[in-house]
Design a protein around this motif. Structure first.
Motif: not given
Length: 166
Positions: A4-8, A34-35, A103-110, A131-141
């Protein structure tokens, strides 16, 4: 591994490169999906300086553009035989990164795959870095894809000195 790939996406060349990379990853994984996520941020415009009709037209235009961006991206993904869906989210002032992480948490993305401009120094400070914020806060790679390969400064050419030659 990454199903499950999340793509903004925002319609930029940078986000298109992120989408291309997500498609490559998904093609290598059986059953990948892909979402696509597009965020319309209405806060960047101040309606106090323009008539309400103009603001409403502008917001409608932003939403219509977002729908078009999502539709085109879905076409790219489906053309490669990959399942996809899309979500358009509306923000009034919150950074896009907040919505991407949620969205990464809700969907949930891999995996989150997103383009980045690779700004450094004052440009990053002035523009911020979703991008920096997403890297620091994302629950997935998170896989960040640069718009263009980093520039490599070639070694200066050495030329024979002409000074003192008779």
């Amino acid at each position: 591994m990454y199903v499950r790939l999340l793509v903004p996406i925002d319609g930029s060349e940078t986000s298109a490169r992120g989408l291309d990379e997500a498609v490559r990853i998904a093609k290598g994984q059986q059953g990948s999906r892909i979402r696509l996520v597009h965020i319309v941020n209405e806060f960047i415009f101040d309606g106090a300086y323009s008539p309400g009709t103009y603001s409403n037209d502008l917001f409608t235009s932003l939403r219509d553009t977002g729908k078009k961006i999502l539709s085109e991206a879905e076409g790219v993904v489906r053309q490669q035989g990959i399942e996809s869906d899309s979500v358009m989210l509306e923000s009034i002032g919150a950074p896009a990164a907040d919505f991407i992480v949620a969205q990464a948490k809700q969907w949930p993305a891999d995996l989150i795959v997103m383009g980045t401009h690779g700004r450094r120094g004052l440009a990053r400070l002035a523009m911020g870095s979703d991008a920096e914020y997403v890297v620091r806060m994302a629950p997935v790679p998170v896989l960040l894809v640069r718009n263009a390969p980093p520039r490599v400064n070639p070694a200066p050419e050495t030329q024979p000195s002409q000074v003192g030659v008779s």
